[in-house]
Enzyme design. Structure first.
Site, mmCIF file in Angstrom:
data_model
loop_
_atom_site.group_PDB
_atom_site.id
_atom_site.type_symbol
_atom_site.label_atom_id
_atom_site.label_comp_id
_atom_site.label_asym_id
_atom_site.label_seq_id
_atom_site.Cartn_x
_atom_site.Cartn_y
_atom_site.Cartn_z
ATOM 1 C CE LYS A 13 -3.970 -1.719 2.736
ATOM 2 N NZ LYS A 13 -4.754 -1.449 3.948
ATOM 3 C CG ASP A 66 -10.229 -1.430 5.883
ATOM 4 O OD1 ASP A 66 -9.273 -2.146 6.227
ATOM 5 O OD2 ASP A 66 -11.389 -1.853 5.828
ATOM 6 C CB SER A 67 -8.312 -1.723 0.364
ATOM 7 O OG SER A 67 -7.145 -2.181 0.994
HETATM 8 P P1 ITT Z 1 -3.247 -2.567 7.087
HETATM 9 O O1 ITT Z 1 -2.105 -2.659 8.068
HETATM 10 O O2 ITT Z 1 -3.220 -1.281 6.316
HETATM 11 O O3 ITT Z 1 -4.594 -2.858 7.708
HETATM 12 P P2 ITT Z 1 -3.785 -4.998 5.507
HETATM 13 O O4 ITT Z 1 -2.949 -5.738 4.506
HETATM 14 O O5 ITT Z 1 -4.268 -5.754 6.719
HETATM 15 O O6 ITT Z 1 -2.944 -3.700 5.958
HETATM 16 P P3 ITT Z 1 -6.575 -4.353 4.916
HETATM 17 O O7 ITT Z 1 -6.919 -4.500 6.352
HETATM 18 O O8 ITT Z 1 -7.050 -3.119 4.206
HETATM 19 O O9 ITT Z 1 -4.978 -4.366 4.708
HETATM 20 O O10 ITT Z 1 -7.040 -5.666 4.197
HETATM 21 C C1 ITT Z 1 -7.351 -5.695 2.876
HETATM 22 C C2 ITT Z 1 -7.150 -7.083 2.307
HETATM 23 O O11 ITT Z 1 -7.423 -6.990 0.919
HETATM 24 C C3 ITT Z 1 -5.718 -7.601 2.457
HETATM 25 O O12 ITT Z 1 -5.706 -9.012 2.516
HETATM 26 C C4 ITT Z 1 -5.058 -7.139 1.159
HETATM 27 O O13 ITT Z 1 -4.014 -8.006 0.769
HETATM 28 C C5 ITT Z 1 -6.233 -7.163 0.169
HETATM 29 N N1 ITT Z 1 -6.070 -6.030 -0.752
HETATM 30 C C6 ITT Z 1 -6.342 -4.739 -0.509
HETATM 31 N N2 ITT Z 1 -5.976 -3.962 -1.551
HETATM 32 C C7 ITT Z 1 -5.466 -4.796 -2.453
HETATM 33 C C8 ITT Z 1 -4.870 -4.610 -3.712
HETATM 34 O O14 ITT Z 1 -4.694 -3.397 -4.228
HETATM 35 N N3 ITT Z 1 -4.441 -5.679 -4.362
HETATM 36 C C9 ITT Z 1 -4.575 -6.905 -3.855
HETATM 37 N N4 ITT Z 1 -5.100 -7.181 -2.655
HETATM 38 C C10 ITT Z 1 -5.533 -6.131 -1.960
#
Ligand code: ITT
Length: 179
Positions: A13, A66-67
């Site tokens: 990210k 968050d995504s």
């Molecule tokens: P944070 O510390 O920012 O929370 P995270 O990896 O846990 O990092 P999220 O809680 O937002 O991120 O979870 C989103 C999930 O969706 C996570 O498993 C990511 O790998 C996936 N994801 C989000 N954006 C993505 C993208 O651009 N490409 C592929 N997978 C994505």
């Protein structure tokens, strides 16, 4: 140069946001820390809760993001539960669950704190396919758009169309006028 802290444990990210921020002369400092992720029905609830938690713990201005991957036929699941689904059944499990070719979208929600909370949305439509490519992170190899998965394109190509870059552009344009 203006600077902003990005609180996340996901280096992918940070790399993506830096591509957009650089174009507007904004520096992103990575704070590799976690915050409690609410198990909620919407990205908005997760981000608002995260912002409130981080407000007194990290130096402003800061952002969190968050995504998630929202599958149309599953009414948006896994959505805010994407990270749990990724950790448990993974990419191959998700493809088995939804079937090859299922329409889906990625959504990104950036929350910023600078005097006040502000939210910035982005999304991109595509479909779920069997894994191809090794670029990016998370669900990238199983998310296809225009014939190629996000695992098969460069970070710059992903940034030209991705959910995160759309949210990032809105955020960065706002940030450079107020910070
Ligand atoms: P944070 O510390 O920012 O929370 P995270 O990896 O846990 O990092 P999220 O809680 O937002 O991120 O979870 C989103 C999930 O969706 C996570 O498993 C990511 O790998 C996936 N994801 C989000 N954006 C993505 C993208 O651009 N490409 C592929 N997978 C994505």
């Amino acid at each position: 140069m203006k600077e902003i802290n990005f609180i996340t444990q996901n280096r992918g990210k940070v790399a993506e946001l830096r591509v957009t921020a650089k174009q507007f002369d904004l520096k992103i400092n990575h704070i590799d820390a976690s915050y409690p992720e609410l198990q909620a029905d919407t990205l908005e609830d997760v981000v608002r809760y995260g912002l409130a938690y981080c407000q007194n713990k990290f130096p402003a201005p800061f952002i969190i993001e968050d995504s998630g991957l929202f599958v149309d036929a599953l009414r948006g699941f896994p959505g805010p539960f994407s990270s749990y689904v990724y950790r448990t059944i993974g990419n191959s499990g998700l493809v088995k669950l939804v079937g090859d070719g299922a329409p889906a979208r990625f959504k990104s929600l950036i929350g910023s704190y600078y005097n006040d909370f502000k939210l910035f949305h982005g999304q991109v439509k595509g479909r779920i396919v069997a894994s191809r490519g090794r670029s990016g992170f998370g669900f990238d190899p199983i998310f296809e758009r225009d014939g190629r998965t996000f695992g098969e394109i460069t970070i710059d190509e992903k940034n030209a169309i991705s959910h995160r870059s759309k949210a990032a552009e809105l955020f960065v344009k706002w940030a450079t006028t107020v910070i």
